[in-house]
Design a protein around this motif. Structure first.
Motif, PDB file in Angstrom:
ATOM      1  N   MET A   7       0.709  -1.230   0.060  1.00 23.33           N
ATOM      2  CA  MET A   7      -0.065   0.018  -0.040  1.00 23.33           C
ATOM      3  C   MET A   7       0.710   1.232   0.062  1.00 23.33           C
ATOM      4  SD  MET A   7      -3.169  -0.563  -0.505  1.00 23.33           S
ATOM      5  CE  MET A   7      -3.712   0.854  -0.117  1.00 23.33           C
ATOM      6  N   SER A   8       1.970   1.327   0.521  1.00 20.36           N
ATOM      7  CA  SER A   8       2.955   2.256   0.660  1.00 20.36           C
ATOM      8  C   SER A   8       3.678   2.781  -0.622  1.00 20.36           C
ATOM      9  CB  SER A   8       3.855   2.487   1.735  1.00 20.36           C
ATOM     10  OG  SER A   8       4.807   1.329   1.456  1.00 20.36           O
ATOM     11  N   VAL A   9       3.804   1.689  -1.402  1.00 15.22           N
ATOM     12  CA  VAL A   9       4.484   1.912  -2.639  1.00 15.22           C
ATOM     13  C   VAL A   9       3.215   2.277  -3.646  1.00 15.22           C
ATOM     14  CG1 VAL A   9       5.265   0.393  -4.496  1.00 15.22           C
ATOM     15  CG2 VAL A   9       6.158  -0.026  -2.284  1.00 15.22           C
ATOM     16  N   VAL A  10       2.032   1.693  -3.508  1.00 18.26           N
ATOM     17  CA  VAL A  10       1.009   1.947  -4.405  1.00 18.26           C
ATOM     18  C   VAL A  10       0.575   3.504  -4.111  1.00 18.26           C
ATOM     19  CG1 VAL A  10      -1.455   1.882  -4.775  1.00 18.26           C
ATOM     20  CG2 VAL A  10      -0.112  -0.272  -4.607  1.00 18.26           C
ATOM     21  N   LEU A  11       0.617   4.114  -2.750  1.00 15.91           N
ATOM     22  CA  LEU A  11       0.438   5.396  -2.627  1.00 15.91           C
ATOM     23  C   LEU A  11       1.500   6.424  -3.089  1.00 15.91           C
ATOM     24  CD1 LEU A  11      -1.364   5.350   1.038  1.00 15.91           C
ATOM     25  CD2 LEU A  11      -2.142   5.540  -1.327  1.00 15.91           C
ATOM     26  N   ALA A  12       2.623   5.954  -2.890  1.00 19.91           N
ATOM     27  CA  ALA A  12       3.797   6.613  -3.295  1.00 19.91           C
ATOM     28  C   ALA A  12       3.899   6.838  -4.855  1.00 19.91           C
ATOM     29  CB  ALA A  12       5.262   5.910  -3.112  1.00 19.91           C
ATOM     30  N   ILE A  13       3.197   5.731  -5.682  1.00 19.66           N
ATOM     31  CA  ILE A  13       3.410   5.980  -7.089  1.00 19.66           C
ATOM     32  C   ILE A  13       2.186   6.984  -7.310  1.00 19.66           C
ATOM     33  CG2 ILE A  13       2.815   4.595  -9.330  1.00 19.66           C
ATOM     34  CD1 ILE A  13       4.207   2.341  -7.882  1.00 19.66           C
ATOM     35  N   ALA A  14       1.171   6.817  -6.839  1.00 21.66           N
ATOM     36  CA  ALA A  14      -0.384   7.763  -6.915  1.00 21.66           C
ATOM     37  C   ALA A  14       0.259   9.115  -6.894  1.00 21.66           C
ATOM     38  CB  ALA A  14      -1.279   7.287  -6.045  1.00 21.66           C
ATOM     39  N   ALA A  15       0.951   9.471  -5.685  1.00 19.12           N
ATOM     40  CA  ALA A  15       1.187  10.717  -5.286  1.00 19.12           C
ATOM     41  C   ALA A  15       2.383  11.370  -6.433  1.00 19.12           C
ATOM     42  CB  ALA A  15       2.049  10.651  -3.985  1.00 19.12           C
ATOM     43  N   LYS A  16       3.294  10.347  -7.059  1.00 16.11           N
ATOM     44  CA  LYS A  16       4.064  10.870  -7.920  1.00 16.11           C
ATOM     45  C   LYS A  16       3.358  11.208  -9.228  1.00 16.11           C
ATOM     46  CE  LYS A  16       6.110   7.966 -10.612  1.00 16.11           C
ATOM     47  NZ  LYS A  16       5.717   8.220 -11.809  1.00 16.11           N
ATOM     48  N   ASP A  17       2.231  10.348  -9.663  1.00 18.93           N
ATOM     49  CA  ASP A  17       1.656  10.818 -10.824  1.00 18.93           C
ATOM     50  C   ASP A  17       0.826  12.076 -10.658  1.00 18.93           C
ATOM     51  OD1 ASP A  17       2.666   8.575 -12.130  1.00 18.93           O
ATOM     52  OD2 ASP A  17       0.811   7.206 -11.808  1.00 18.93           O
ATOM     53  N   LEU A  18       0.259  12.207  -9.405  1.00 19.88           N
ATOM     54  CA  LEU A  18      -0.603  13.358  -9.021  1.00 19.88           C
ATOM     55  C   LEU A  18       0.018  14.545  -9.196  1.00 19.88           C
ATOM     56  CD1 LEU A  18      -3.359  14.434  -8.307  1.00 19.88           C
ATOM     57  CD2 LEU A  18      -2.864  14.233  -5.909  1.00 19.88           C
ATOM     58  N   ARG A  19       1.330  14.635  -8.588  1.00 17.26           N
ATOM     59  CA  ARG A  19       2.186  15.831  -8.670  1.00 17.26           C
ATOM     60  C   ARG A  19       2.715  15.907 -10.173  1.00 17.26           C
ATOM     61  NH1 ARG A  19       4.347  13.417  -4.202  1.00 17.26           N
ATOM     62  NH2 ARG A  19       6.175  12.266  -5.166  1.00 17.26           N
ATOM     63  N   GLN A  20       2.740  14.987 -10.970  1.00 18.29           N
ATOM     64  CA  GLN A  20       2.978  15.172 -12.478  1.00 18.29           C
ATOM     65  C   GLN A  20       2.035  15.771 -13.073  1.00 18.29           C
ATOM     66  OE1 GLN A  20       4.266  11.283 -13.857  1.00 18.29           O
ATOM     67  NE2 GLN A  20       6.288  11.770 -13.609  1.00 18.29           N
ATOM     68  N   ARG A  21       0.797  15.330 -12.681  1.00 19.61           N
ATOM     69  CA  ARG A  21      -0.183  15.874 -13.512  1.00 19.61           C
ATOM     70  C   ARG A  21      -0.821  17.157 -13.044  1.00 19.61           C
ATOM     71  NH1 ARG A  21       0.234  12.145 -16.563  1.00 19.61           N
ATOM     72  NH2 ARG A  21      -0.775  10.167 -16.529  1.00 19.61           N
ATOM     73  N   LEU A  22      -0.386  17.752 -11.988  1.00 14.97           N
ATOM     74  CA  LEU A  22      -0.616  19.025 -11.615  1.00 14.97           C
ATOM     75  C   LEU A  22       0.482  20.021 -11.743  1.00 14.97           C
ATOM     76  CD1 LEU A  22      -1.672  18.489  -7.745  1.00 14.97           C
ATOM     77  CD2 LEU A  22      -3.007  18.919  -9.620  1.00 14.97           C
ATOM     78  N   ARG A  23       1.473  19.578 -12.499  1.00 15.82           N
ATOM     79  CA  ARG A  23       2.609  20.312 -13.237  1.00 15.82           C
ATOM     80  C   ARG A  23       2.381  20.627 -14.568  1.00 15.82           C
ATOM     81  NH1 ARG A  23       7.358  17.325 -11.393  1.00 15.82           N
ATOM     82  NH2 ARG A  23       6.733  17.110  -9.343  1.00 15.82           N
ATOM     83  N   ASP A  24       1.638  19.803 -15.186  1.00 14.76           N
ATOM     84  CA  ASP A  24       1.463  19.602 -16.516  1.00 14.76           C
ATOM     85  C   ASP A  24       0.531  20.625 -16.957  1.00 14.76           C
ATOM     86  OD1 ASP A  24       1.606  19.020 -19.068  1.00 14.76           O
ATOM     87  OD2 ASP A  24       0.527  17.070 -18.921  1.00 14.76           O
ATOM     88  N   LYS A  25       0.734  21.702 -17.651  1.00 13.30           N
ATOM     89  CA  LYS A  25      -0.329  22.602 -18.343  1.00 13.30           C
ATOM     90  C   LYS A  25      -1.400  22.286 -19.111  1.00 13.30           C
ATOM     91  CE  LYS A  25       2.031  25.885 -16.212  1.00 13.30           C
ATOM     92  NZ  LYS A  25       1.866  25.862 -14.728  1.00 13.30           N
ATOM     93  N   SER A  26      -0.896  21.011 -20.118  1.00 13.49           N
ATOM     94  CA  SER A  26      -1.807  20.759 -20.960  1.00 13.49           C
ATOM     95  C   SER A  26      -3.002  19.751 -20.283  1.00 13.49           C
ATOM     96  CB  SER A  26      -1.173  19.770 -21.862  1.00 13.49           C
ATOM     97  OG  SER A  26      -0.682  18.468 -21.248  1.00 13.49           O
ATOM     98  N   ALA A  27      -2.739  19.453 -18.887  1.00 10.55           N
ATOM     99  CA  ALA A  27      -3.593  18.613 -18.271  1.00 10.55           C
ATOM    100  C   ALA A  27      -4.588  19.526 -17.756  1.00 10.55           C
ATOM    101  CB  ALA A  27      -2.984  17.780 -17.104  1.00 10.55           C
ATOM    102  N   TRP A  28      -4.428  20.568 -17.535  1.00 10.73           N
ATOM    103  CA  TRP A  28      -5.039  21.723 -16.909  1.00 10.73           C
ATOM    104  C   TRP A  28      -6.150  22.155 -18.205  1.00 10.73           C
ATOM    105  CZ3 TRP A  28      -6.113  22.433 -12.227  1.00 10.73           C
ATOM    106  CH2 TRP A  28      -5.316  22.136 -11.029  1.00 10.73           C
ATOM    107  N   ILE A  29      -5.574  22.304 -19.386  1.00  5.80           N
ATOM    108  CA  ILE A  29      -6.485  22.749 -20.618  1.00  5.80           C
ATOM    109  C   ILE A  29      -7.464  21.446 -20.556  1.00  5.80           C
ATOM    110  CG2 ILE A  29      -6.358  23.199 -22.797  1.00  5.80           C
ATOM    111  CD1 ILE A  29      -3.669  24.162 -22.606  1.00  5.80           C
ATOM    112  N   MET A  30      -6.957  20.310 -20.542  1.00  5.13           N
ATOM    113  CA  MET A  30      -8.172  19.203 -20.723  1.00  5.13           C
ATOM    114  C   MET A  30      -9.029  19.026 -19.647  1.00  5.13           C
ATOM    115  SD  MET A  30      -7.397  18.081 -23.672  1.00  5.13           S
ATOM    116  CE  MET A  30      -8.349  16.364 -23.674  1.00  5.13           C
TER     117      MET A  30
END
Length: 86
Positions: A7-30
């Motif tokens: 679970m800690s590995v899964v949450l770490a991966i999810a947190a990393k993906d969320l941080r990447q999505r929040l930094r991505d400007k094209s994701a905000w456009i979508m």
């Protein structure tokens, strides 16, 4: 114990993906711009289609010749059918 590690590995991966999505400007456009544009296009299409009388061809297959099917076929064949069928 193993479950907690997984679970800690899964949450770490999810947190990393969320941080990447929040930094991505094209994701905000979508996330924000695309739904607004699509809603506007759909609203314009609905407004254009409601301003003129629309026509649709229907195919009805009455295989059982029951009373409900007969009434439906009669209603659609009638020249005095209601404009809005609900």
């Amino acid at each position: 114990m193993r479950f907690m590690y997984v679970m800690s590995v899964v949450l770490a991966i999810a947190a990393k993906d969320l941080r990447q999505r929040l930094r991505d400007k094209s994701a905000w456009i979508m996330v924000f711009l695309a739904p607004v544009v699509i809603s506007g296009l759909m609203a314009m299409a609905m407004a254009l289609s409601s301003s003129s009388e629309s026509r649709a061809d229907l195919a009805i297959t009455d295989l059982d010749h029951g009373p409900a099917a007969t009434a439906l076929v009669t209603t659609f064949k009638s020249p005095r059918r209601p404009k809005n069928v609900s």
